[in-house]
Scaffold this motif. Structure first.
Motif, PDB file in Angstrom:
ATOM      1  N   GLU A   1       0.814  -1.207   0.000  1.00 26.68           N
ATOM      2  CA  GLU A   1       0.000   0.000   0.000  1.00 26.68           C
ATOM      3  C   GLU A   1       0.852   1.264   0.000  1.00 26.68           C
ATOM      4  OE1 GLU A   1      -3.674   2.160   2.389  1.00 26.68           O
ATOM      5  OE2 GLU A   1      -3.012   0.142   2.980  1.00 26.68           O
ATOM      6  N   THR A   2       1.968   1.243   0.689  1.00 25.97           N
ATOM      7  CA  THR A   2       2.840   2.422   0.708  1.00 25.97           C
ATOM      8  C   THR A   2       3.352   2.743  -0.693  1.00 25.97           C
ATOM      9  OG1 THR A   2       3.560   1.927   2.964  1.00 25.97           O
ATOM     10  CG2 THR A   2       4.939   3.424   1.675  1.00 25.97           C
ATOM     11  N   GLU A   3       3.750   1.723  -1.423  1.00 22.79           N
ATOM     12  CA  GLU A   3       4.240   1.937  -2.786  1.00 22.79           C
ATOM     13  C   GLU A   3       3.119   2.448  -3.693  1.00 22.79           C
ATOM     14  OE1 GLU A   3       6.215  -0.562  -6.536  1.00 22.79           O
ATOM     15  OE2 GLU A   3       5.959  -1.532  -4.568  1.00 22.79           O
ATOM     16  N   ILE A   4       1.915   1.889  -3.538  1.00 29.84           N
ATOM     17  CA  ILE A   4       0.776   2.336  -4.341  1.00 29.84           C
ATOM     18  C   ILE A   4       0.499   3.808  -4.085  1.00 29.84           C
ATOM     19  CG2 ILE A   4      -1.719   2.095  -4.645  1.00 29.84           C
ATOM     20  CD1 ILE A   4      -1.318  -0.929  -4.034  1.00 29.84           C
ATOM     21  N   SER A   5       0.463   4.193  -2.820  1.00 33.54           N
ATOM     22  CA  SER A   5       0.169   5.584  -2.467  1.00 33.54           C
ATOM     23  C   SER A   5       1.219   6.527  -3.013  1.00 33.54           C
ATOM     24  CB  SER A   5       0.082   5.719  -0.942  1.00 33.54           C
ATOM     25  OG  SER A   5      -0.952   4.912  -0.414  1.00 33.54           O
ATOM     26  N   GLU A   6       2.473   6.185  -2.827  1.00 33.74           N
ATOM     27  CA  GLU A   6       3.556   7.062  -3.290  1.00 33.74           C
ATOM     28  C   GLU A   6       3.548   7.191  -4.811  1.00 33.74           C
ATOM     29  OE1 GLU A   6       7.042   5.293  -1.689  1.00 33.74           O
ATOM     30  OE2 GLU A   6       6.775   6.146   0.335  1.00 33.74           O
ATOM     31  N   THR A   7       3.283   6.085  -5.489  1.00 31.29           N
ATOM     32  CA  THR A   7       3.285   6.113  -6.952  1.00 31.29           C
ATOM     33  C   THR A   7       2.146   6.968  -7.481  1.00 31.29           C
ATOM     34  OG1 THR A   7       4.258   3.896  -6.990  1.00 31.29           O
ATOM     35  CG2 THR A   7       3.260   4.685  -9.030  1.00 31.29           C
ATOM     36  N   LEU A   8       0.947   6.777  -6.944  1.00 34.49           N
ATOM     37  CA  LEU A   8      -0.201   7.566  -7.383  1.00 34.49           C
ATOM     38  C   LEU A   8      -0.009   9.047  -7.079  1.00 34.49           C
ATOM     39  CD1 LEU A   8      -3.292   5.353  -6.532  1.00 34.49           C
ATOM     40  CD2 LEU A   8      -2.880   6.494  -8.708  1.00 34.49           C
ATOM     41  N   LEU A   9       0.548   9.350  -5.915  1.00 29.34           N
ATOM     42  CA  LEU A   9       0.793  10.755  -5.569  1.00 29.34           C
ATOM     43  C   LEU A   9       1.795  11.406  -6.524  1.00 29.34           C
ATOM     44  CD1 LEU A   9       0.855  10.629  -1.683  1.00 29.34           C
ATOM     45  CD2 LEU A   9      -0.609  12.101  -3.083  1.00 29.34           C
ATOM     46  N   ALA A  10       2.823  10.656  -6.865  1.00 28.31           N
ATOM     47  CA  ALA A  10       3.817  11.193  -7.798  1.00 28.31           C
ATOM     48  C   ALA A  10       3.169  11.509  -9.148  1.00 28.31           C
ATOM     49  CB  ALA A  10       4.967  10.216  -7.970  1.00 28.31           C
ATOM     50  N   ASP A  11       2.310  10.606  -9.627  1.00 25.70           N
ATOM     51  CA  ASP A  11       1.609  10.859 -10.890  1.00 25.70           C
ATOM     52  C   ASP A  11       0.663  12.046 -10.768  1.00 25.70           C
ATOM     53  OD1 ASP A  11       2.716   8.964 -12.573  1.00 25.70           O
ATOM     54  OD2 ASP A  11       1.273   7.402 -12.052  1.00 25.70           O
ATOM     55  N   TYR A  12      -0.093  12.097  -9.681  1.00 28.33           N
ATOM     56  CA  TYR A  12      -1.084  13.152  -9.494  1.00 28.33           C
ATOM     57  C   TYR A  12      -0.423  14.523  -9.406  1.00 28.33           C
ATOM     58  CZ  TYR A  12      -4.869  15.801  -7.291  1.00 28.33           C
ATOM     59  OH  TYR A  12      -5.815  16.749  -6.983  1.00 28.33           O
ATOM     60  N   ARG A  13       0.609  14.623  -8.581  1.00 33.82           N
ATOM     61  CA  ARG A  13       1.306  15.919  -8.450  1.00 33.82           C
ATOM     62  C   ARG A  13       2.071  16.267  -9.726  1.00 33.82           C
ATOM     63  NH1 ARG A  13      -1.805  17.516  -4.590  1.00 33.82           N
ATOM     64  NH2 ARG A  13      -1.526  16.410  -2.604  1.00 33.82           N
ATOM     65  N   GLY A  14       2.642  15.263 -10.359  1.00 37.53           N
ATOM     66  CA  GLY A  14       3.446  15.508 -11.549  1.00 37.53           C
ATOM     67  C   GLY A  14       2.654  15.998 -12.736  1.00 37.53           C
ATOM     68  N   THR A  15       1.338  15.783 -12.702  1.00 34.72           N
ATOM     69  CA  THR A  15       0.502  16.282 -13.801  1.00 34.72           C
ATOM     70  C   THR A  15      -0.401  17.420 -13.351  1.00 34.72           C
ATOM     71  OG1 THR A  15      -1.093  14.498 -13.357  1.00 34.72           O
ATOM     72  CG2 THR A  15       0.527  14.120 -15.087  1.00 34.72           C
ATOM     73  N   GLY A  16      -0.002  18.094 -12.268  1.00 34.47           N
ATOM     74  CA  GLY A  16      -0.682  19.325 -11.882  1.00 34.47           C
ATOM     75  C   GLY A  16      -1.727  19.210 -10.807  1.00 34.47           C
ATOM     76  N   GLY A  17      -1.965  18.008 -10.224  1.00 34.22           N
ATOM     77  CA  GLY A  17      -2.977  17.862  -9.177  1.00 34.22           C
ATOM     78  C   GLY A  17      -2.582  18.586  -7.910  1.00 34.22           C
ATOM     79  N   ARG A  18      -3.527  19.302  -7.304  1.00 31.70           N
ATOM     80  CA  ARG A  18      -3.199  20.129  -6.140  1.00 31.70           C
ATOM     81  C   ARG A  18      -4.011  19.793  -4.892  1.00 31.70           C
ATOM     82  NH1 ARG A  18       0.736  20.344  -7.860  1.00 31.70           N
ATOM     83  NH2 ARG A  18       1.947  21.998  -8.841  1.00 31.70           N
ATOM     84  N   SER A  19      -5.104  19.031  -5.038  1.00 29.23           N
ATOM     85  CA  SER A  19      -5.923  18.699  -3.869  1.00 29.23           C
ATOM     86  C   SER A  19      -5.168  17.737  -2.955  1.00 29.23           C
ATOM     87  CB  SER A  19      -7.246  18.064  -4.307  1.00 29.23           C
ATOM     88  OG  SER A  19      -7.995  18.952  -5.102  1.00 29.23           O
ATOM     89  N   ARG A  20      -5.516  17.788  -1.659  1.00 34.53           N
ATOM     90  CA  ARG A  20      -4.942  16.809  -0.741  1.00 34.53           C
ATOM     91  C   ARG A  20      -5.774  15.540  -0.835  1.00 34.53           C
ATOM     92  NH1 ARG A  20      -1.323  16.415   3.224  1.00 34.53           N
ATOM     93  NH2 ARG A  20      -1.635  14.790   4.793  1.00 34.53           N
TER      94      ARG A  20
END
Length: 509
Positions: free
Chosen positions: A459-478
């Protein structure tokens, strides 16, 4: 006021109709008395009719396509109620075949089938002189390409600034793939190269930086391909800080060394190839008259991905006669292994006039009777399964093709891309009941939930990976699964305004 109006309903505002511009450029004495008025599907029919009738036209030429025929039919019906004396002329691929079966053709005054460049001009001349040809259906004359006036001066300054500019160095196609209307062509015909390059020069000087070639076989004649590539390389060399974006359709198993040597010189974000694979099954390919050397095609895609910075958009078709789920899955997995930037997962359609219909009885092809005439079932793929494939196609587009989940995709697909993504697709539809209107933040949370349930990774890897994608494409919500301090990956900036955002995300991944 314009006595002759040329009109169509485009799929999007950004799409400027090349066909209308050919018609106007070739109107001869009536060109200056004509005007182009384009609309977008989804606009109210009454508003379109109002704007057209405000010009007080005598003749309206309407381009009809698979994506706009239903709305165009309503428009023609309203125009005939409001202005019965108005002469309506139809043209375009949707009304070039099976004319007698179409309500829109019955409503209109004339239908030009096939090429309309010179036939529409001739008809307008007759109508303006008070002559009314007796037959409703007029077979378009295929004029020699040098005799056709080029359409590019008809692009307005607004078109150049804000819309995709479509260009063609040739017409027709020598191949006979039965799902395509180009199967009816005898060959491909080139426009005079020097004239075409001069037209490109003028468009570039006017500020055009995005060019979409509609040629079905751009790399068929290598000398012509090289000359066109040299034109754009010259512009990039002279002004490296003012790049262009050029789209070509590429024959996958024909990439000689001379072309490879040229393609490698294009920098990031300037070149896109649309490559039709459609199926990797040689039996299915032969059944639909598609000639393709699969191993060479696969090797060329691998080479393009490895050695160039071109953006690769590769097409597959589900629902071809005789191809079952296992066969399609094998082809899909093979293509995923070649790692193109996008896989366009299409569903077979019965285009009017296309020879694919000859397989209807033997292979149980059941097509939607209404546009876009998509395949609903075959002997090999029943209706519920085809619906699953339709949803797979939609979800693949918003997850994989969007370029927003480049890191997460490897977790989702694992070593069985088709099976794993189909499981996700089935899960997502069961969870949401939706294939559209899935906001990015909601989709990120749904991906997180599915990946954790399927135990695709810790789960830690899933969360970190998704966050990296989300932030890397401009996502700003928490996001709900964020905990504590997070390394927020800044979004990568696009280097070129000419490169569309989606392609830029793939190339920056």
């Amino acid at each position: 006021m314009s006595p002759v109006i040329l009109s169509t309903l485009n799929a999007r505002y950004a799409h400027a109709s090349l066909g209308l511009r050919y018609l106007r450029a070739n109107l001869g004495d009536w060109r200056d008395a004509s005007a182009i008025h384009e609309f977008v599907i989804g606009q109210k029919t009454e508003e379109i009719a109002e704007k057209l009738l405000a010009e007080n036209p005598r003749v309206i030429g309407l381009g009809v396509y698979i994506w706009n025929v239903e709305e165009s039919t309503r428009l023609v019906a309203q125009l005939k109620v409001l202005a019965p004396e108005l002469i309506i002329v139809l043209g375009g691929p949707e009304v070039s075949h099976e004319v007698e079966d179409q309500h829109i053709c019955a409503l209109a005054d004339y239908v030009i089938t096939g090429w309309g460049d010179v036939s529409f001009a001739k008809l307008v001349g007759q109508l303006m002189a008070g002559e009314r040809p007796p037959g409703k259906v007029i077979a378009g004359v295929q004029a020699p390409l040098p005799a056709i006036v080029s359409p590019y001066a008809e692009y307005t300054e607004e078109d150049v600034r804000q819309r995709h500019l479509y260009v063609e160095a040739s017409r027709g196609c020598p191949f006979k793939c039965e799902f395509c209307l180009s199967a009816l062509d005898k060959t491909a015909w080139p426009f005079p190269l020097d004239v075409f390059l001069a037209d490109l020069e003028i468009l570039y000087a006017r500020g055009a930086r995005q060019f979409k070639f509609v040629d079905r076989t751009f790399n068929l004649k290598v000398d012509t391909s090289l000359a066109i590539l040299d034109f754009f390389l010259g512009k990039l060399s002279a002004a490296p800080d003012d790049p262009v974006f050029v789209h070509f359709e590429l024959i996958p198993d024909h990439l000689p060394e001379r072309l490879k040597e040229k393609i490698v010189h294009f920098p990031d974000g300037t070149l896109q190839f649309e490559i039709g694979i459609q199926s990797f099954d040689p039996v299915v390919q032969a059944r639909v008259s598609r000639r393709q050397k699969n191993d060479i095609a696969a090797a060329n895609i691998e080479w393009l991905k490895r050695e160039t910075r071109a953006h690769l958009h590769v097409d597959l078709i589900a629902g071809l006669p005789g191809e079952d789920m296992a066969g399609f899955a094998a082809g899909f997995d093979r293509l995923v292994g070649l790692a193109p930037h996008e896989i366009q997962f299409g569903i077979l359609k019965r285009l009017r006039g296309a020879p694919i219909s000859r397989h209807t009885i033997e292979y149980g092809l059941r097509f939607n009777p209404d546009p876009p005439y998509n395949i609903l079932a075959t002997h090999a793929v029943d209706f519920p399964t085809m619906q699953r494939l339709v949803r797979f196609s939609r979800y693949w587009d918003i997850v994989a093709n969007s370029g927003r989940y480049s890191r997460t995709l490897s977790l989702l697909l694992g070593d069985s891309p088709f099976a794993r993504f189909l499981a996700f697709s089935d899960w997502l539809y069961a969870k949401t009941g939706q294939t559209h209107a899935l906001a990015q933040e909601r989709l990120v949370h749904l991906l997180h939930e599915h990946l954790c349930e399927a135990a695709c990774a810790p789960e830690t890897e899933i969360s970190e990976t998704l966050l990296a994608d989300y932030r890397g494409t401009g996502g700003r919500s928490r996001l709900r699964f964020e905990t504590g301090a997070v390394d927020r990956v800044p979004p990568k900036k696009r280097k070129s305004k000419a490169t569309p955002a989606r392609q830029a995300r793939h190339l920056q991944a």
